[in-house]
Scaffold this motif. Structure first.
Motif, mmCIF file in Angstrom:
data_model
loop_
_atom_site.group_PDB
_atom_site.id
_atom_site.type_symbol
_atom_site.label_atom_id
_atom_site.label_comp_id
_atom_site.label_asym_id
_atom_site.label_seq_id
_atom_site.Cartn_x
_atom_site.Cartn_y
_atom_site.Cartn_z
ATOM 1 N N ALA A 149 0.855 -1.201 0.000
ATOM 2 C CA ALA A 149 0.000 0.000 0.000
ATOM 3 C C ALA A 149 0.889 1.248 0.000
ATOM 4 N N ALA A 150 1.984 1.196 0.768
ATOM 5 C CA ALA A 150 2.910 2.343 0.805
ATOM 6 C C ALA A 150 3.583 2.538 -0.555
ATOM 7 N N PHE A 151 3.995 1.433 -1.191
ATOM 8 C CA PHE A 151 4.616 1.532 -2.521
ATOM 9 C C PHE A 151 3.613 2.134 -3.536
ATOM 10 N N ALA A 152 2.352 1.679 -3.464
ATOM 11 C CA ALA A 152 1.341 2.147 -4.421
ATOM 12 C C ALA A 152 1.094 3.645 -4.243
ATOM 13 N N ARG A 153 0.997 4.099 -2.983
ATOM 14 C CA ARG A 153 0.803 5.537 -2.708
ATOM 15 C C ARG A 153 1.981 6.342 -3.253
ATOM 16 N N GLN A 154 3.166 5.848 -2.938
ATOM 17 C CA GLN A 154 4.387 6.562 -3.307
ATOM 18 C C GLN A 154 4.546 6.703 -4.823
ATOM 19 N N THR A 155 4.152 5.655 -5.575
ATOM 20 C CA THR A 155 4.369 5.655 -7.026
ATOM 21 C C THR A 155 3.106 6.049 -7.795
ATOM 22 N N GLY A 156 2.000 6.323 -7.078
ATOM 23 C CA GLY A 156 0.756 6.738 -7.726
ATOM 24 C C GLY A 156 0.103 5.634 -8.539
ATOM 25 N N GLN A 157 0.349 4.385 -8.149
ATOM 26 C CA GLN A 157 -0.228 3.243 -8.877
ATOM 27 C C GLN A 157 -1.603 2.898 -8.305
ATOM 28 N N SER A 158 -2.528 2.614 -9.199
ATOM 29 C CA SER A 158 -3.876 2.260 -8.766
ATOM 30 C C SER A 158 -3.967 0.740 -8.641
ATOM 31 N N LEU A 159 -3.825 0.258 -7.403
ATOM 32 C CA LEU A 159 -3.890 -1.197 -7.194
ATOM 33 C C LEU A 159 -4.381 -1.497 -5.779
ATOM 34 N N SER A 160 -4.892 -2.704 -5.622
ATOM 35 C CA SER A 160 -5.260 -3.154 -4.277
ATOM 36 C C SER A 160 -4.381 -4.344 -3.926
ATOM 37 N N TYR A 161 -4.130 -4.528 -2.622
ATOM 38 C CA TYR A 161 -3.268 -5.630 -2.173
ATOM 39 C C TYR A 161 -3.837 -6.156 -0.864
ATOM 40 N N GLU A 162 -4.151 -7.431 -0.829
ATOM 41 C CA GLU A 162 -4.757 -8.000 0.385
ATOM 42 C C GLU A 162 -4.021 -9.264 0.838
ATOM 43 N N ALA A 163 -4.310 -9.706 2.053
ATOM 44 C CA ALA A 163 -3.751 -10.961 2.575
ATOM 45 C C ALA A 163 -4.848 -12.023 2.509
ATOM 46 N N ILE A 164 -4.527 -13.158 1.883
ATOM 47 C CA ILE A 164 -5.527 -14.209 1.708
ATOM 48 C C ILE A 164 -5.007 -15.507 2.320
ATOM 49 N N ASP A 165 -5.752 -16.034 3.282
ATOM 50 C CA ASP A 165 -5.354 -17.286 3.924
ATOM 51 C C ASP A 165 -5.726 -18.454 3.006
ATOM 52 N N VAL A 166 -4.717 -19.228 2.638
ATOM 53 C CA VAL A 166 -4.931 -20.386 1.765
ATOM 54 C C VAL A 166 -4.389 -21.630 2.468
ATOM 55 N N ALA A 167 -5.262 -22.549 2.813
ATOM 56 C CA ALA A 167 -4.828 -23.780 3.492
ATOM 57 C C ALA A 167 -4.026 -24.629 2.506
ATOM 58 N N PRO A 168 -3.073 -25.453 3.025
ATOM 59 C CA PRO A 168 -2.207 -26.226 2.119
ATOM 60 C C PRO A 168 -2.976 -27.067 1.101
ATOM 61 N N ASP A 169 -4.073 -27.681 1.504
ATOM 62 C CA ASP A 169 -4.781 -28.552 0.544
ATOM 63 C C ASP A 169 -5.645 -27.761 -0.441
ATOM 64 N N ALA A 170 -5.664 -26.426 -0.300
ATOM 65 C CA ALA A 170 -6.504 -25.607 -1.192
ATOM 66 C C ALA A 170 -5.650 -24.782 -2.162
ATOM 67 N N LEU A 171 -4.335 -25.037 -2.197
ATOM 68 C CA LEU A 171 -3.455 -24.164 -2.979
ATOM 69 C C LEU A 171 -3.804 -24.153 -4.470
ATOM 70 N N GLU A 172 -3.934 -25.333 -5.065
ATOM 71 C CA GLU A 172 -4.162 -25.400 -6.512
ATOM 72 C C GLU A 172 -5.499 -24.736 -6.887
ATOM 73 N N ALA A 173 -6.554 -25.078 -6.144
ATOM 74 C CA ALA A 173 -7.881 -24.513 -6.435
ATOM 75 C C ALA A 173 -7.878 -23.001 -6.204
ATOM 76 N N SER A 174 -7.162 -22.549 -5.170
ATOM 77 C CA SER A 174 -7.136 -21.110 -4.869
ATOM 78 C C SER A 174 -6.418 -20.335 -5.974
ATOM 79 N N LEU A 175 -5.320 -20.900 -6.485
ATOM 80 C CA LEU A 175 -4.598 -20.198 -7.563
ATOM 81 C C LEU A 175 -5.488 -20.064 -8.805
ATOM 82 N N ALA A 176 -6.237 -21.110 -9.095
ATOM 83 C CA ALA A 176 -7.147 -21.054 -10.252
ATOM 84 C C ALA A 176 -8.235 -20.003 -10.005
ATOM 85 N N ALA A 177 -8.767 -19.978 -8.783
ATOM 86 C CA ALA A 177 -9.845 -19.019 -8.466
ATOM 87 C C ALA A 177 -9.319 -17.580 -8.521
ATOM 88 N N LEU A 178 -8.107 -17.356 -8.003
ATOM 89 C CA LEU A 178 -7.553 -16.000 -7.996
ATOM 90 C C LEU A 178 -7.253 -15.535 -9.422
#
Ligand code: NAP
Length: 270
Positions: free
Chosen positions: A21-50
């Protein structure tokens, strides 16, 4: 607005959303950045969903950094050598994997004036983080690079694997007796439970510098040891955290943010 995230398990403690968020403010980039909890057995499905949700890039933290490699369409040479991916870029063909930890560590050492060229360097520990930093450290051409661990098998394997890039002397902590180093890089995870490896005395040359990959409470035992050995300078790895994030940001956005104000901001809020 372009979407980015860090995936891990757990991930709520991650400082990456704050940093990006600090980098985006500093460089004037329009982006969002979040933290997403992904359980080990959900990695493949989560990458496809994202991917389906239009995420343009991801940071990858524990425990997914190794497993995610097999889900990448392409993996950079440095990530392959590190044996782990911490940055994903979405391309037309799938996820492209990279590892910015080594670059982040080297940039932080350079920012601090902890030079490597022609110096005797000791790396304590031989786990995943060490695998990620060895290539950039070797490319700086230290006079000697010793990797020391409480058990010998891991440093011996690393010395063999990285032989084409440069020489590494594998060692146990105990066998370091009588050696002297200009720079000691601590990369064990011992500080997280408040401990520090048992080392012979007088390992640090006069004017020597000490750097820890850990930060926060995990930095305390190494800091105390380094100060007791008369280190001229001691630093934690908070700067490495910000520098590796900056390298990811540059990979995604083609812009390099100024890391110094972001490191200062994190120190203020720590
Ligand atoms: N600043 C950053 O951006 C950044 C990035 C990555 C990692 N890190 C930090 O770097 C550290 C290492 O991470 P990692 O991913 O390499 O961990 P890892 O793969 O689990 O490796 C742990 C290493 O620490 C050694 N170790 C653990 N407990 C010890 C103890 N009590 N005494 C002596 N040695 C001990 C292990 O030795 P054995 O082989 O003998 O078990 C191994 O060499 C962690 O503190 C992590 O937070 C920081």
């Amino acid at each position: 607005m372009d979407r980015y995230a860090v995936i891990g398990h757990p991930v709520a403690h991650s400082k990456s959303p704050l940093i990006h968020a600090a980098f985006a403010r500093q460089t004037g980039q329009s982006l969002s950045y979040e933290a997403i909890d992904v359980a080990p057995d959900a990695l493949e499905a989560s990458l496809a969903a994202l991917a389906a949700q239009g995420f343009r890039g991801l940071n990858v933290t524990l425990p997914h950094k190794v497993e995610v490699m097999r889900l990448c369409e392409t993996v950079s040479d440095r990530a392959r050598r590190a044996g782990a991916v911490n940055t994903l870029l979405r391309t037309d063909n799938g996820w492209s994997g990279d590892n910015t930890d080594g670059e982040g560590c080297l940039r932080d050492l350079q920012r601090l004036g902890f030079g490597l060229r022609g110096r005797r360097v000791l790396v304590l520990g031989a786990g995943g983080a060490v695998r990620g930093i060895l290539e950039p450290l070797l490319r700086e051409q230290p006079a000697e690079l010793v990797v020391s661990n409480r058990s010998p098998a891991k440093p011996e394997a690393l010395a063999e694997e990285f032989r084409a890039i440069g020489p590494i002397r594998p060692c146990t902590h105990r066998a370091l007796k009588g050696d002297r180093f200009d720079l000691i890089v601590h990369a064990t995870s011992a500080g997280h439970d408040g401990s520090f490896p048992r080392l012979p005395g007088q390992l640090l040359a006069a004017g020597g510098q000490c750097y820890d990959l850990s930060y926060g409470h995990a930095f305390a035992p190494f800091r105390a040891w380094a100060e007791s050995q008369g280190a001229a300078q001691v630093s934690d790895g908070l700067g490495m955290l910000v520098e590796q994030a900056a390298a990811s940001f540059e990979r995604w956005r083609g812009l390099r943010p100024d890391t110094a104000p972001v490191i200062a901001q994190l120190r203020e809020t720590a």
